[in-house]
Write a protein that holds these residues in place. Structure first.
Motif, PDB file in Angstrom:
ATOM      1  N   GLY A  91       0.806  -1.211   0.000  1.00  0.00           N
ATOM      2  CA  GLY A  91       0.000   0.000   0.000  1.00  0.00           C
ATOM      3  C   GLY A  91       0.836   1.257   0.000  1.00  0.00           C
ATOM      4  N   GLN A  92       1.883   1.263   0.816  1.00  0.00           N
ATOM      5  CA  GLN A  92       2.749   2.432   0.863  1.00  0.00           C
ATOM      6  C   GLN A  92       3.474   2.628  -0.462  1.00  0.00           C
ATOM      7  OE1 GLN A  92       6.502   2.419   2.983  1.00  0.00           O
ATOM      8  NE2 GLN A  92       5.890   4.274   4.079  1.00  0.00           N
ATOM      9  N   LYS A  93       3.926   1.537  -1.050  1.00  0.00           N
ATOM     10  CA  LYS A  93       4.620   1.623  -2.336  1.00  0.00           C
ATOM     11  C   LYS A  93       3.716   2.223  -3.407  1.00  0.00           C
ATOM     12  CE  LYS A  93       7.121  -1.267  -5.690  1.00  0.00           C
ATOM     13  NZ  LYS A  93       8.401  -0.524  -5.628  1.00  0.00           N
ATOM     14  N   ALA A  94       2.416   1.900  -3.318  1.00  0.00           N
ATOM     15  CA  ALA A  94       1.459   2.416  -4.277  1.00  0.00           C
ATOM     16  C   ALA A  94       1.021   3.838  -3.963  1.00  0.00           C
ATOM     17  CB  ALA A  94       0.243   1.498  -4.319  1.00  0.00           C
ATOM     18  N   GLY A  95       1.425   4.364  -2.805  1.00  0.00           N
ATOM     19  CA  GLY A  95       1.078   5.725  -2.436  1.00  0.00           C
ATOM     20  C   GLY A  95      -0.120   5.845  -1.528  1.00  0.00           C
ATOM     21  N   ALA A  96      -0.553   4.741  -0.933  1.00  0.00           N
ATOM     22  CA  ALA A  96      -1.728   4.774  -0.067  1.00  0.00           C
ATOM     23  C   ALA A  96      -1.466   5.636   1.166  1.00  0.00           C
ATOM     24  CB  ALA A  96      -2.109   3.358   0.353  1.00  0.00           C
ATOM     25  N   ASP A  97      -2.473   6.384   1.567  1.00  0.00           N
ATOM     26  CA  ASP A  97      -2.329   7.295   2.691  1.00  0.00           C
ATOM     27  C   ASP A  97      -3.590   7.243   3.551  1.00  0.00           C
ATOM     28  OD1 ASP A  97      -1.845   9.310   4.467  1.00  0.00           O
ATOM     29  OD2 ASP A  97      -1.799  10.918   2.982  1.00  0.00           O
ATOM     30  N   PRO A  98      -3.485   6.717   4.781  1.00  0.00           N
ATOM     31  CA  PRO A  98      -4.674   6.656   5.634  1.00  0.00           C
ATOM     32  C   PRO A  98      -5.223   8.026   5.985  1.00  0.00           C
ATOM     33  CG  PRO A  98      -2.707   6.119   6.891  1.00  0.00           C
ATOM     34  CD  PRO A  98      -2.298   6.166   5.445  1.00  0.00           C
ATOM     35  N   ASP A  99      -4.427   9.081   5.844  1.00  0.00           N
ATOM     36  CA  ASP A  99      -4.933  10.427   6.108  1.00  0.00           C
ATOM     37  C   ASP A  99      -6.002  10.833   5.112  1.00  0.00           C
ATOM     38  OD1 ASP A  99      -3.310  10.721   8.306  1.00  0.00           O
ATOM     39  OD2 ASP A  99      -1.698  11.713   7.203  1.00  0.00           O
ATOM     40  N   SER A 100      -6.075  10.109   3.988  1.00  0.00           N
ATOM     41  CA  SER A 100      -7.109  10.380   2.993  1.00  0.00           C
ATOM     42  C   SER A 100      -8.348   9.513   3.196  1.00  0.00           C
ATOM     43  CB  SER A 100      -6.551  10.142   1.570  1.00  0.00           C
ATOM     44  OG  SER A 100      -5.517  11.049   1.277  1.00  0.00           O
ATOM     45  N   GLY A 101      -8.335   8.676   4.221  1.00  0.00           N
ATOM     46  CA  GLY A 101      -9.483   7.826   4.497  1.00  0.00           C
ATOM     47  C   GLY A 101     -10.610   8.594   5.151  1.00  0.00           C
ATOM     48  N   ALA A 102     -11.716   7.885   5.416  1.00  0.00           N
ATOM     49  CA  ALA A 102     -12.906   8.538   5.957  1.00  0.00           C
ATOM     50  C   ALA A 102     -12.739   8.945   7.417  1.00  0.00           C
ATOM     51  CB  ALA A 102     -14.111   7.612   5.805  1.00  0.00           C
ATOM     52  N   GLU A 103     -12.019   8.144   8.198  1.00  0.00           N
ATOM     53  CA  GLU A 103     -11.948   8.408   9.640  1.00  0.00           C
ATOM     54  C   GLU A 103     -11.340   9.761  10.007  1.00  0.00           C
ATOM     55  OE1 GLU A 103     -12.701   4.106   9.329  1.00  0.00           O
ATOM     56  OE2 GLU A 103     -11.412   5.524   8.281  1.00  0.00           O
ATOM     57  N   PRO A 104     -10.198  10.167   9.424  1.00  0.00           N
ATOM     58  CA  PRO A 104      -9.664  11.482   9.774  1.00  0.00           C
ATOM     59  C   PRO A 104     -10.650  12.616   9.484  1.00  0.00           C
ATOM     60  CG  PRO A 104      -7.992  10.178   8.675  1.00  0.00           C
ATOM     61  CD  PRO A 104      -9.276   9.420   8.544  1.00  0.00           C
ATOM     62  N   ALA A 105     -11.381  12.500   8.376  1.00  0.00           N
ATOM     63  CA  ALA A 105     -12.364  13.542   8.050  1.00  0.00           C
ATOM     64  C   ALA A 105     -13.491  13.571   9.073  1.00  0.00           C
ATOM     65  CB  ALA A 105     -12.922  13.306   6.647  1.00  0.00           C
ATOM     66  N   LEU A 106     -13.926  12.397   9.511  1.00  0.00           N
ATOM     67  CA  LEU A 106     -14.990  12.339  10.502  1.00  0.00           C
ATOM     68  C   LEU A 106     -14.514  12.866  11.856  1.00  0.00           C
ATOM     69  CD1 LEU A 106     -16.521   8.854   9.625  1.00  0.00           C
ATOM     70  CD2 LEU A 106     -17.564  11.093   9.220  1.00  0.00           C
ATOM     71  N   ARG A 107     -13.277  12.546  12.221  1.00  0.00           N
ATOM     72  CA  ARG A 107     -12.731  13.085  13.471  1.00  0.00           C
ATOM     73  C   ARG A 107     -12.748  14.616  13.443  1.00  0.00           C
ATOM     74  NH1 ARG A 107      -9.889   9.489  16.741  1.00  0.00           N
ATOM     75  NH2 ARG A 107      -9.383   7.466  15.799  1.00  0.00           N
ATOM     76  N   LYS A 108     -12.333  15.167  12.321  1.00  0.00           N
ATOM     77  CA  LYS A 108     -12.301  16.623  12.192  1.00  0.00           C
ATOM     78  C   LYS A 108     -13.706  17.200  12.238  1.00  0.00           C
ATOM     79  CE  LYS A 108     -10.484  20.299   9.210  1.00  0.00           C
ATOM     80  NZ  LYS A 108      -9.727  20.591   7.955  1.00  0.00           N
ATOM     81  N   LEU A 109     -14.624  16.534  11.545  1.00  0.00           N
ATOM     82  CA  LEU A 109     -16.004  17.007  11.502  1.00  0.00           C
ATOM     83  C   LEU A 109     -16.676  16.914  12.869  1.00  0.00           C
ATOM     84  CD1 LEU A 109     -17.948  18.056   9.284  1.00  0.00           C
ATOM     85  CD2 LEU A 109     -18.789  15.710   9.051  1.00  0.00           C
ATOM     86  N   ALA A 110     -16.254  15.952  13.673  1.00  0.00           N
ATOM     87  CA  ALA A 110     -16.854  15.775  15.000  1.00  0.00           C
ATOM     88  C   ALA A 110     -16.489  16.895  15.964  1.00  0.00           C
ATOM     89  CB  ALA A 110     -16.430  14.426  15.578  1.00  0.00           C
TER      90      ALA A 110
END
Length: 305
Positions: free
Chosen positions: A157-176
């Motif tokens: 995933g990292q080699k392909a450029g995957a970034d958990p910061d782009s997942g749904a959870e960080p956005a929901l944490r911020k929105l909360a």
């Protein structure tokens, strides 16, 4: 556990939730553009016997291509009405905590090399993945098969450029905002689910992750597309393929965890909470979904338009 700790920054991307909806490798490698904003990701509301809305459930994808437009007004409105955000794990992923949990669980002295634990038909695939990622059996000496599988997924995933910061959870944490964040599990208990798998299930997991990591197919793009369309039936079909097609893995990684979460959520609601629950989308699809388990406990579940 020096061999394991070497990969910890990459491992953070591939903890249990990320694996349950796929490794999200192919669609990143192909560089697909971010989807259009007219998405219909699924949201459900929980009602009591009087018809009063008591909470919400939302299925997430834990790592997405940057700039994916998935957040629709109904999600923000539901979270605003909730009194807390409930995730699989309350705390943001932390390298030190994950490292301690992995080191505590993933090592067993005297294990044969990972390639020798696979059925012969899968060994060439693992060699291909090793070449692709610059790894070898030596990198996983005395590492249990489940942890090898998670690390291969993370590194791919990292080699392909995957970034958990782009997942749904960080956005929901911020929105909360300042709302409290609770979790059904901890990072240690999530790793513990894998650590408790019998050797045969660990072998199947490693074999299937190896096949996916070696493949150039764009299956993960299809999964994300299903999620963006709110196609929970399509997600349920996908959640019965790959390693989750194995009855033992499906039971341990989805069914049993959903039952434990349903018990927690039921108690939470009966205690007067109004939660917004956000867990991996695979947990909200199929015959053993969290929705069905909550309905069995007397709650009414309705899809939010």
């Amino acid at each position: 556990m020096k061999q394991i700790s070497r990969f910890l920054p990459r491992l953070l991307w591939a903890v249990v939730p990320a694996l349950l909806l796929g490794m999200a490798v192919a669609w990143l490698e192909h560089g697909k553009p971010a989807p259009a904003p007219d998405t219909r990701v699924a949201l459900w509301q929980i009602e009591d016997k009087t018809g009063a809305v008591r909470g919400y459930m939302f299925g997430t994808v834990h790592a997405l291509p940057p700039d994916t437009q998935w957040l629709r007004p109904a999600i923000g409105e539901a979270l605003a009405k909730a009194d807390r955000l409930v995730l699989e794990i309350a705390e943001p992923l932390n390298q030190k905590v994950a490292g301690e949990a992995l080191a505590d669980l993933a090592g067993t002295e005297g294990l044969p090399p990972p390639s020798q634990r696979l059925a012969p038909a899968y060994r060439a695939k693992l060699a291909e993945v090793y070449r692709k990622l610059g790894l070898s059996d030596a990198d996983f000496a005395n590492t249990e098969s489940w942890a090898v599988a998670l690390q291969l997924a993370a590194i791919a995933g990292q080699k392909a450029g995957a970034d958990p910061d782009s997942g749904a959870e960080p956005a929901l944490r911020k929105l909360a905002g300042n709302k409290p964040v609770a979790g059904f599990e901890t990072i240690h208990s999530q790793f513990g689910v894998f650590d408790a798998l019998p050797p045969r299930q660990q072998q199947v997991l490693l074999q299937e992750v190896t096949v996916e990591a070696a493949s150039d197919k764009d299956e993960e793009a299809d999964m994300v597309a299903l999620w963006l369309k709110g196609d929970d039936l399509g997600i349920a079909r996908e959640a019965n393929e790959g390693f989750l097609a194995d009855a033992g893995l499906h039971q341990a990684l989805l069914t049993d965890r959903n039952r434990a979460w349903a018990d927690q959520l039921d108690a939470m609601l009966k205690g007067g909470a109004k939660p917004f629950v956000a867990v991996g989308a695979a947990h909200l699809s199929g015959s053993d979904s969290l929705q069905r388990l909550m309905m069995a406990r007397g709650w009414t579940i309705k899809r939010v338009p």
